[in-house]
Write a protein that holds these residues in place. Sequence first.
Motif, PDB file in Angstrom:
ATOM      1  N   LEU A 184      -0.760  18.874  -6.842  1.00 59.93           N
ATOM      2  CA  LEU A 184      -0.190  17.534  -6.949  1.00 59.93           C
ATOM      3  C   LEU A 184      -0.757  16.602  -5.886  1.00 59.93           C
ATOM      4  CD1 LEU A 184       3.529  18.504  -7.664  1.00 59.93           C
ATOM      5  CD2 LEU A 184       1.889  17.527  -9.307  1.00 59.93           C
ATOM      6  N   LEU A 185      -0.934  17.103  -4.671  1.00 58.61           N
ATOM      7  CA  LEU A 185      -1.473  16.274  -3.589  1.00 58.61           C
ATOM      8  C   LEU A 185      -2.904  15.847  -3.900  1.00 58.61           C
ATOM      9  CD1 LEU A 185      -1.042  15.108  -0.712  1.00 58.61           C
ATOM     10  CD2 LEU A 185      -2.008  17.243   0.170  1.00 58.61           C
ATOM     11  N   ALA A 186      -3.741  16.793  -4.334  1.00 60.82           N
ATOM     12  CA  ALA A 186      -5.134  16.468  -4.633  1.00 60.82           C
ATOM     13  C   ALA A 186      -5.237  15.493  -5.793  1.00 60.82           C
ATOM     14  CB  ALA A 186      -5.909  17.750  -4.931  1.00 60.82           C
ATOM     15  N   ARG A 187      -4.419  15.704  -6.797  1.00 59.56           N
ATOM     16  CA  ARG A 187      -4.438  14.816  -7.963  1.00 59.56           C
ATOM     17  C   ARG A 187      -4.020  13.402  -7.558  1.00 59.56           C
ATOM     18  NH1 ARG A 187      -3.960  16.138 -13.550  1.00 59.56           N
ATOM     19  NH2 ARG A 187      -3.225  14.374 -14.810  1.00 59.56           N
ATOM     20  N   ALA A 188      -2.988  13.294  -6.738  1.00 61.48           N
ATOM     21  CA  ALA A 188      -2.503  11.987  -6.303  1.00 61.48           C
ATOM     22  C   ALA A 188      -3.523  11.280  -5.419  1.00 61.48           C
ATOM     23  CB  ALA A 188      -1.185  12.142  -5.559  1.00 61.48           C
ATOM     24  N   ALA A 189      -4.234  12.023  -4.599  1.00 65.96           N
ATOM     25  CA  ALA A 189      -5.282  11.414  -3.776  1.00 65.96           C
ATOM     26  C   ALA A 189      -6.361  10.808  -4.664  1.00 65.96           C
ATOM     27  CB  ALA A 189      -5.875  12.449  -2.827  1.00 65.96           C
ATOM     28  N   GLY A 190      -6.683  11.471  -5.767  1.00 63.89           N
ATOM     29  CA  GLY A 190      -7.649  10.930  -6.706  1.00 63.89           C
ATOM     30  C   GLY A 190      -7.185   9.636  -7.345  1.00 63.89           C
ATOM     31  N   VAL A 191      -5.888   9.566  -7.660  1.00 69.49           N
ATOM     32  CA  VAL A 191      -5.327   8.325  -8.199  1.00 69.49           C
ATOM     33  C   VAL A 191      -5.556   7.186  -7.212  1.00 69.49           C
ATOM     34  CG1 VAL A 191      -3.205   7.145  -8.891  1.00 69.49           C
ATOM     35  CG2 VAL A 191      -3.575   9.522  -9.579  1.00 69.49           C
ATOM     36  N   GLU A 192      -5.291   7.456  -5.952  1.00 63.50           N
ATOM     37  CA  GLU A 192      -5.385   6.433  -4.922  1.00 63.50           C
ATOM     38  C   GLU A 192      -6.813   5.966  -4.664  1.00 63.50           C
ATOM     39  OE1 GLU A 192      -3.256   4.832  -2.208  1.00 63.50           O
ATOM     40  OE2 GLU A 192      -2.361   4.810  -4.176  1.00 63.50           O
ATOM     41  N   ILE A 193      -7.761   6.899  -4.649  1.00 61.60           N
ATOM     42  CA  ILE A 193      -9.112   6.549  -4.219  1.00 61.60           C
ATOM     43  C   ILE A 193      -9.925   5.934  -5.354  1.00 61.60           C
ATOM     44  CG2 ILE A 193     -11.245   7.414  -3.194  1.00 61.60           C
ATOM     45  CD1 ILE A 193      -8.761   7.388  -1.344  1.00 61.60           C
ATOM     46  N   THR A 194      -9.954   6.574  -6.494  1.00 66.86           N
ATOM     47  CA  THR A 194     -10.801   6.091  -7.588  1.00 66.86           C
ATOM     48  C   THR A 194     -10.031   5.696  -8.836  1.00 66.86           C
ATOM     49  OG1 THR A 194     -11.163   8.310  -8.522  1.00 66.86           O
ATOM     50  CG2 THR A 194     -12.683   7.569  -6.773  1.00 66.86           C
ATOM     51  N   GLY A 195      -8.737   5.928  -8.852  1.00 67.83           N
ATOM     52  CA  GLY A 195      -7.947   5.624 -10.040  1.00 67.83           C
ATOM     53  C   GLY A 195      -7.950   6.724 -11.077  1.00 67.83           C
ATOM     54  N   ARG A 196      -8.557   7.871 -10.753  1.00 68.98           N
ATOM     55  CA  ARG A 196      -8.543   9.001 -11.679  1.00 68.98           C
ATOM     56  C   ARG A 196      -7.102   9.409 -11.954  1.00 68.98           C
ATOM     57  NH1 ARG A 196     -11.918  12.785 -13.763  1.00 68.98           N
ATOM     58  NH2 ARG A 196     -11.191  14.945 -13.955  1.00 68.98           N
ATOM     59  N   HIS A 197      -6.741   9.540 -13.203  1.00 64.97           N
ATOM     60  CA  HIS A 197      -5.395   9.902 -13.659  1.00 64.97           C
ATOM     61  C   HIS A 197      -4.366   8.784 -13.463  1.00 64.97           C
ATOM     62  CE1 HIS A 197      -6.846  13.897 -14.356  1.00 64.97           C
ATOM     63  NE2 HIS A 197      -7.056  14.145 -13.079  1.00 64.97           N
ATOM     64  N   ALA A 198      -4.799   7.586 -13.137  1.00 62.54           N
ATOM     65  CA  ALA A 198      -3.837   6.483 -12.991  1.00 62.54           C
ATOM     66  C   ALA A 198      -3.094   6.219 -14.290  1.00 62.54           C
ATOM     67  CB  ALA A 198      -4.557   5.213 -12.530  1.00 62.54           C
ATOM     68  N   ASP A 199      -3.732   6.542 -15.411  1.00 64.11           N
ATOM     69  CA  ASP A 199      -3.083   6.321 -16.704  1.00 64.11           C
ATOM     70  C   ASP A 199      -1.945   7.299 -16.969  1.00 64.11           C
ATOM     71  OD1 ASP A 199      -4.679   4.187 -17.274  1.00 64.11           O
ATOM     72  OD2 ASP A 199      -6.106   5.304 -18.512  1.00 64.11           O
ATOM     73  N   ASP A 200      -1.735   8.255 -16.078  1.00 61.04           N
ATOM     74  CA  ASP A 200      -0.567   9.131 -16.198  1.00 61.04           C
ATOM     75  C   ASP A 200       0.730   8.331 -16.042  1.00 61.04           C
ATOM     76  OD1 ASP A 200      -2.215  11.312 -16.453  1.00 61.04           O
ATOM     77  OD2 ASP A 200      -1.908  12.058 -14.409  1.00 61.04           O
ATOM     78  N   PHE A 201       0.636   7.161 -15.423  1.00 63.43           N
ATOM     79  CA  PHE A 201       1.816   6.374 -15.082  1.00 63.43           C
ATOM     80  C   PHE A 201       1.808   5.078 -15.881  1.00 63.43           C
ATOM     81  CE2 PHE A 201       0.081   8.679 -11.445  1.00 63.43           C
ATOM     82  CZ  PHE A 201       1.093   9.603 -11.250  1.00 63.43           C
ATOM     83  N   SER A 202       2.977   4.643 -16.282  1.00 67.08           N
ATOM     84  CA  SER A 202       3.074   3.413 -17.068  1.00 67.08           C
ATOM     85  C   SER A 202       2.690   2.217 -16.205  1.00 67.08           C
ATOM     86  CB  SER A 202       4.506   3.239 -17.573  1.00 67.08           C
ATOM     87  OG  SER A 202       5.370   2.924 -16.501  1.00 67.08           O
ATOM     88  N   PRO A 203       2.203   1.150 -16.830  1.00 70.78           N
ATOM     89  CA  PRO A 203       1.897  -0.067 -16.060  1.00 70.78           C
ATOM     90  C   PRO A 203       3.099  -0.570 -15.262  1.00 70.78           C
ATOM     91  CG  PRO A 203       0.939  -0.218 -18.242  1.00 70.78           C
ATOM     92  CD  PRO A 203       1.805   1.023 -18.243  1.00 70.78           C
ATOM     93  N   GLY A 204       4.288  -0.452 -15.836  1.00 67.30           N
ATOM     94  CA  GLY A 204       5.472  -0.906 -15.132  1.00 67.30           C
ATOM     95  C   GLY A 204       5.748  -0.101 -13.874  1.00 67.30           C
TER      96      GLY A 204
END
Length: 209
Positions: A127-147
């Motif tokens: 979970l930590l590694a995945r979340a770091a990817g969201v933060e740095i490059t936006g990888r997996h950002a679509d896991d979360f709703s725009p809201g």
Amino acid sequence: MTLDDLMVSSETAVSGAALEMATAYFSSAMLNHSLRVYVWAAAHGTSQNIHFDPELLFVASLFHDIGLVPEFDSHAVSFEEAGGQVARVFAAGAGWPAERRERLPELISRHVLGDSVDLSMDPEGHLLARAAGVEITGRHADDFSPGFRAEVLQRYPRLSFIEEFLALSHEQAQRKPDSPPATWIRTNLDARMADNPLDDSSLRPPAGD
């Protein structure tokens, strides 16, 4: 689960002490980054019914970049290794048993590995590694709703995070050519961070907020 629920689930005395320490050493942008890492990690874990330790994940999220700050930077090892050792000392001072405090450097050292961290073997590390990817490059950002993304960015705005993280990464890469930051710079980190959908202007807090 709401953003408030996610944060309440991590509210322990140890988490509070970790937040106090992180606040003392990080800039506002880097502190918000660390808090967002926890939110993305906990939100994904909760939505996917992944069992994880909220306190362990929260402390690891707050310390995962602590090796980048001057007070804890190391000339000998990469920032994720240095940060893991800082976290281990903190956990010992917090009274965590040996087995649990050894988990912190494991999580922090693995956060640079991205999706290769095995969920079945290390749920918090995954979970930590995945979340770091969201933060740095936006990888997996679509896991979360725009809201939800907008709510998180309203509470913990990105501020000058891109500029600060890139400056730190370039500096680490220059001094430690075999480190993960050096690999990131060689693979065009600047451009990949610039394309992160979290920096879409429509998600930014209104001016003056």
